[in-house]
Design an enzyme around this catalytic site. Structure first.
Site, PDB file in Angstrom:
ATOM      1  N   ASP A 174       0.842  -1.203   0.000  1.00  0.00           N
ATOM      2  CA  ASP A 174       0.000   0.000   0.000  1.00  0.00           C
ATOM      3  C   ASP A 174       0.882   1.260   0.000  1.00  0.00           C
ATOM      4  O   ASP A 174       0.384   2.376  -0.102  1.00  0.00           O
ATOM      5  CB  ASP A 174      -0.996  -0.003   1.158  1.00  0.00           C
ATOM      6  CG  ASP A 174      -0.325  -0.018   2.517  1.00  0.00           C
ATOM      7  OD1 ASP A 174       0.921  -0.080   2.568  1.00  0.00           O
ATOM      8  OD2 ASP A 174      -1.049   0.022   3.533  1.00  0.00           O
ATOM      9  N   GLU A 320       8.292  -4.659  11.022  1.00  0.00           N
ATOM     10  CA  GLU A 320       8.806  -3.385  10.536  1.00  0.00           C
ATOM     11  C   GLU A 320       9.271  -2.503  11.687  1.00  0.00           C
ATOM     12  O   GLU A 320       8.558  -2.330  12.684  1.00  0.00           O
ATOM     13  CB  GLU A 320       7.691  -2.663   9.743  1.00  0.00           C
ATOM     14  CG  GLU A 320       8.109  -1.292   9.257  1.00  0.00           C
ATOM     15  CD  GLU A 320       7.191  -0.723   8.177  1.00  0.00           C
ATOM     16  OE1 GLU A 320       6.319  -1.449   7.657  1.00  0.00           O
ATOM     17  OE2 GLU A 320       7.372   0.459   7.848  1.00  0.00           O
TER      18      GLU A 320
HETATM   19  N1  LIG Z   1       8.943   4.898   0.408  1.00  0.00           N
HETATM   20  C1  LIG Z   1       8.449   4.220   1.428  1.00  0.00           C
HETATM   21  N2  LIG Z   1       9.260   3.399   2.119  1.00  0.00           N
HETATM   22  C2  LIG Z   1       8.774   2.660   3.156  1.00  0.00           C
HETATM   23  O1  LIG Z   1       9.545   1.903   3.750  1.00  0.00           O
HETATM   24  C3  LIG Z   1       7.393   2.779   3.473  1.00  0.00           C
HETATM   25  C4  LIG Z   1       6.608   3.661   2.718  1.00  0.00           C
HETATM   26  N3  LIG Z   1       7.153   4.367   1.721  1.00  0.00           N
HETATM   27  N4  LIG Z   1       5.283   3.801   2.978  1.00  0.00           N
HETATM   28  C5  LIG Z   1       4.648   2.868   3.843  1.00  0.00           C
HETATM   29  C6  LIG Z   1       5.493   2.524   4.955  1.00  0.00           C
HETATM   30  C7  LIG Z   1       5.801   3.683   5.866  1.00  0.00           C
HETATM   31  N5  LIG Z   1       7.102   3.349   6.321  1.00  0.00           N
HETATM   32  C8  LIG Z   1       7.962   4.190   6.983  1.00  0.00           C
HETATM   33  C9  LIG Z   1       8.090   5.487   6.578  1.00  0.00           C
HETATM   34  C10 LIG Z   1       8.951   6.349   7.237  1.00  0.00           C
HETATM   35  C11 LIG Z   1       9.685   5.910   8.311  1.00  0.00           C
HETATM   36  C12 LIG Z   1      10.612   6.863   8.977  1.00  0.00           C
HETATM   37  O2  LIG Z   1      10.904   7.916   8.481  1.00  0.00           O
HETATM   38  N6  LIG Z   1      11.094   6.492  10.138  1.00  0.00           N
HETATM   39  C13 LIG Z   1      12.076   7.264  10.860  1.00  0.00           C
HETATM   40  C14 LIG Z   1      12.246   6.655  12.211  1.00  0.00           C
HETATM   41  C15 LIG Z   1      11.944   7.656  13.268  1.00  0.00           C
HETATM   42  C16 LIG Z   1      12.018   7.069  14.646  1.00  0.00           C
HETATM   43  O3  LIG Z   1      12.579   6.000  14.846  1.00  0.00           O
HETATM   44  O4  LIG Z   1      11.529   7.720  15.536  1.00  0.00           O
HETATM   45  C17 LIG Z   1      13.413   7.183  10.138  1.00  0.00           C
HETATM   46  O5  LIG Z   1      14.181   8.133  10.250  1.00  0.00           O
HETATM   47  O6  LIG Z   1      13.649   6.156   9.486  1.00  0.00           O
HETATM   48  C18 LIG Z   1       9.579   4.580   8.698  1.00  0.00           C
HETATM   49  C19 LIG Z   1       8.714   3.720   8.028  1.00  0.00           C
HETATM   50  C20 LIG Z   1       7.547   2.117   5.746  1.00  0.00           C
HETATM   51  N7  LIG Z   1       6.819   2.103   4.528  1.00  0.00           N
HETATM   52  C1  LIG Z   2       7.053  -1.362   3.751  1.00  0.00           C
HETATM   53  C2  LIG Z   2       6.288  -2.557   3.311  1.00  0.00           C
HETATM   54  C3  LIG Z   2       6.459  -3.729   4.226  1.00  0.00           C
HETATM   55  C4  LIG Z   2       4.855  -2.217   3.106  1.00  0.00           C
HETATM   56  O1  LIG Z   2       4.013  -2.541   3.841  1.00  0.00           O
HETATM   57  C5  LIG Z   2       4.499  -1.416   1.927  1.00  0.00           C
HETATM   58  O2  LIG Z   2       5.331  -1.181   1.093  1.00  0.00           O
HETATM   59  O3  LIG Z   2       3.353  -1.031   1.836  1.00  0.00           O
END
Ligand SMILES: Nc1nc(=O)c2c([nH]1)NC[C@@H]1CN(c3ccc(C(=O)N[C@@H](CCC(=O)O)C(=O)O)cc3)CN21
Ligand SMILES: CC(C)C(=O)C(=O)O
Length: 799
Positions: A174, A320
């Site tokens: 998604d 995740e």
């Molecule tokens: N382009 C993309 N990559 C993804 O991995 C992803 C998506 N979109 N959309 C759906 C979900 C959302 N996800 C995400 C999106 C952002 C972070 C993120 O920015 N996390 C912070 C961590 C912050 C913390 O630990 O407090 C980071 O800096 O990685 C993590 C998972 C994983 N998935």
């Molecule tokens: C980040 C992965 C596991 C996902 O759920 C997605 O791409 O939507």
């Protein structure tokens, strides 16, 4: 092979074949089927085998003819040994004897496989590539301890690439929403979006793979979007829709509360992949997209969730964004089921990444992502080249269009004499001698550019006094006019920039990078953030001309990196290396004010660890003996070498040079082309920045005495007057400039009228168009000697 007549092989949307109950009244998986046979319901079926099952025909050639395009429905149930990884079972299914793969390079057969063996090997590879890995294949690889690779795909090409790379699983995620639909997050994605994506992904998996691909087709997993499994009936209906669209499994975000759903879906014949840890569909409740399971309590909850999901029938679990230890404990708690991690470390059965993240096309990937390629940048370059080539007429070339048959063209001319004749004759005449074509300006000018590979901005250097106008040297070494004139020259624009800087106090911040290591860390960060980088290489002692380059660089990229390095390798022994002004503190202040992002200011030892110039240098042979190179034979080797080093270290999307050092620009453009750096960066040549009286700005302008300063503008005036004179030729330009400047008491080192591309001197009576007129003058005053350079570009016709 046992026949129980309970199931049918049906063609499902997307063209794949799937095993389904014979009658609609039955459950998706017949109750009486054996456990070993379960898997056969979850994979799609290779066409050949399905056809056999449908028609019970032992001759595959005949079935091919019969079946194509049919909506097959048969009634044979077989106990298929799901052994998709070995290349033998198709053969045995059709009654052949299992063959082992011929070992390549096996000395016993005397020099490798013969043609028959090679054909057999190819046939085996093709057979393997035509198979589906299936859930059984995934389970088998997991049991063998092989790591599983899963990647997202959203459409036909992304799916085909993933399939050809041999991934075990493709997730129609998604993340489609934020990656491809431009939604702020995944919450707005609908079933309709997901089904369209899933059927496209299925078609990508089914597309015939490249000849070298021998891996079986991956399992396609459909990601249940937000709101599609709030109630059990929704979950069943929507999961079934995924199945029909071509997914072999569905993924759902959530913990143990989903157990009853998973049981019901599994009972209905739909395999489920769980998704725990960070659940982006619940980001609001989880405190944003952040690390989960950070406390012992929450980690324990996640582990219990995994156990409950598996008990309910989940066949795999995505975890995740949790600490490495938590993911590892989850895998340990459910040893029989593969755990696929994302941002959760390597102590799990497999990994998943969003394809756009690993390719570098997503603007803001999470920090746990590794970018395996910078496709965003490659694409940006390709688009820029395309636009530029359309504008210059370079594209389409002859290879990209088809001519009409001459006899038809003749007939058409007769039908429409006025319209057709004029155009056809224009093209025909313009071709053999484009530059001399007397035809309309359109045809002749665009062909002239193509011949010369050179397009100039007509305003550059001609009558303008500021740093106006610029040329872009495109990948392939071509120059393209860039229009910075409008906004840059307007006072409103300048005011707007001033206000926007004042409005953000403390920024822009300037990163000062004194070593290669600092640069490399900064550059990686920029890459990770998907920022485009423009490099402005300088030797410091910055003046307004440099700062205008910074302004232009800001228009071209997200980050402006300025290098300040007085390059010893480009100074001859008798030249002014030691006297060259070094003003780092002032330079940093100016760059800070002007909003550059970073300054790379290495030491000579950092740039030349083995001493200058070092053992390997770049020699631009083609300019030897011409204009500036005639005076400074080693100089351009030093320039090209240091620029190559800087390009390698800074890895810019674009580098910007001032046009004043014309030969330097030509040398760099040609180096990019010859050493094929133009695949990854482009070059922009900005118009020469001038004082109000026309004097070209230069770091060396501090040298002239007041008397010299008074005289110096004569250089630019002489250049302009000579080229603007009626009937000017290379000969007349050379002699006029000589006379004018010697009258002023200057010594002309050289005055060159050169072909803009190769810097070859033009014959005396050649056309002046498309030339670079460059000059070096020596001014002497009170014992002070100064050497000043200038140049102007004479554009082609018709622009
Ligand atoms: N382009 C993309 N990559 C993804 O991995 C992803 C998506 N979109 N959309 C759906 C979900 C959302 N996800 C995400 C999106 C952002 C972070 C993120 O920015 N996390 C912070 C961590 C912050 C913390 O630990 O407090 C980071 O800096 O990685 C993590 C998972 C994983 N998935
Ligand atoms: C980040 C992965 C596991 C996902 O759920 C997605 O791409 O939507």
């Amino acid at each position: 092979m046992t026949c129980s007549f309970s199931a049918a092989i049906r063609r499902v949307p997307g063209g794949a074949f799937a095993k389904t109950p014979k009658s609609q009244a039955m459950t998706a998986v017949p109750m009486q089927t054996s456990f070993g046979n379960l898997n056969t319901y979850f994979g799609s079926w290779p066409k050949r085998r399905s056809q056999f099952l449908i028609y019970g025909c032992l001759n595959p050639r005949r079935t091919n003819a019969i079946v194509s395009g049919s909506q097959g429905c048969g009634h044979v149930d077989i106990d298929v040994k799901d052994d998709a990884d070995s290349a033998t079972d198709i053969g045995s299914l059709y009654g052949g004897t299992p063959q082992s793969f011929p070992a390549t390079g096996d000395g016993s057969s005397g020099g490798g496989p013969g043609p028959a063996e090679a054909a057999l090997a190819a046939a085996h590879a093709a057979a393997a590539a035509a198979k589906c890995l299936g859930l059984g294949g995934v389970a088998r690889r997991f049991k063998k301890g092989q790591k599983l690779a899963m990647v997202t795909a959203y459409d036909f090409p992304s799916s085909r690439l993933a399939r050809e790379a041999g991934v075990e699983l493709i997730l129609v995620g998604d993340s489609l929403g934020n990656c491809r639909l431009g939604l702020p997050d995944t919450v707005g994605v609908t079933m309709e979006d997901m089904l369209r994506a899933t059927s496209s992904v299925r078609r990508g998996v089914e597309a015939r793979p490249g000849a070298s691909v021998a891996s079986p087709k991956p399992v396609v997993v459909g990601d249940m979007p937000f709101g599609s499994y709030l109630l059990l009936p929704d979950a069943l209906r929507n999961a079934a829709a995924f199945r029909l669209a071509g997914a072999e499994m569905v993924k759902m975000e959530g913990g143990r509360h989903l157990a009853p759903f998973i049981e019901a879906l599994t009972r209905a014949g739909i395999a489920v992949m769980g998704h725990i840890g960070l659940e982006p569909q619940k980001a609001l409740l989880q405190g944003g997209l952040r690390l989960q399971g950070t406390t012992a309590r929450s980690a324990a909850e996640i582990i219990r969730d995994a156990e409950e999901l598996v008990k309910a029938g989940a066949v795999a679990i995505v975890i995740e964004c949790v600490p490495v230890e938590v993911a590892s404990a989850v895998q340990a708690a459910i040893p029989g089921v593969p755990v696929i991690g994302i941002g959760a470390g390597g102590e799990v059965a497999g990994q998943v990444l969003v394809c756009d993240d690993l390719l570098g096309v997503h603007g803001r990937p999470p920090s746990f992502v590794k970018m395996f390629a910078d496709v965003g940048r490659v694409s940006a370059n390709a688009y820029a080249r395309y636009v530029a080539e359309v504008r210059t007429g370079e594209f389409p070339g002859e290879a990209h269009g088809r001519p009409m048959k001459p006899e038809e063209l003749e007939k058409l001319k007769e039908l429409l004499p006025l319209v057709v004749k004029s155009r056809a004759s224009q093209v025909a005449k313009a071709k053999p001698d484009a530059a001399a074509s007397p035809q309309g300006p359109q045809a002749s000018s665009s062909l002239a550019h193509r011949q010369q590979g050179f397009v100039t901005n007509p305003i550059v250097g001609l009558g303008s006094t500021g740093g106006l106008g610029s040329l872009e040297v495109l990948p392939g070494g071509r120059f393209q006019a860039l229009n910075f004139l409008g906004p840059r020259a307007s006072p409103t624009f300048a005011a707007a920039r001033h206000i926007s800087q004042a409005a953000s106090p403390g920024s822009p911040r300037l990163a000062v990078l004194p070593t290669r290591a600092d640069l490399s860390a900064w550059r990686r960060e920029a890459s990770a953030r998907g920022r485009r980088v423009a490099l402005v290489p300088t030797m410091g002692n910055l003046h307004e001309g440099h700062l205008e380059l910074v302004d232009q660089a800001k228009e071209l990229a997200d980050e402006v990196l300025v290098s300040i390095f007085v390059n010893p390798a480009q100074f001859a022994a008798h030249e002014d290396l030691d006297r060259y002004p070094r003003t780092l503190e002032e330079d940093l202040k100016k760059l800070r004010e002007r909003g550059a992002s970073a300054v790379f200011a290495p030491t000579p030892g950092d740039m030349y660890p083995h001493g200058s110039p070092g053992g390997t240098v770049v020699v631009p042979h083609f300019v030897q003996g011409r204009s500036e190179a005639s005076c400074r034979p080693e100089h351009f080797t030093g320039v090209a070498t240091v620029c190559l080093k800087l390009f390698n270290l800074c890895d810019p999307h674009v580098a910007i040079f001032g046009q004043k050092d014309a030969m330097q620009c030509v040398v760099i453009a040609r180096m990019l082309e010859d050493l094929m750096l133009d695949e990854r960066m482009s070059l922009v040549i900005a118009g020469t920045s001038r004082e109000a009286d026309g004097l070209a700005r230069s770091s060396r302008n501090r040298y002239p005495t007041e008397g010299m300063r008074q005289k110096a503008p004569a250089i630019y005036r002489a250049l302009l007057d000579s080229v603007q004179a009626a009937g000017a030729t290379p000969l007349s330009v050379r002699s006029t400039v000589h006379q004018m400047l010697e009258r002023e008491g200057m010594e002309v080192s050289y005055i060159s009228v050169a072909d803009a591309r190769g810097m070859a001197e033009k014959p005396d009576s050649a056309e002046l168009q498309n030339s670079i007129v460059s000059i070096a003058c020596i001014l002497k005053d009170n014992g002070v000697v100064s050497r000043l350079l200038d140049c102007i570009v004479v554009p082609g016709t018709g622009e």
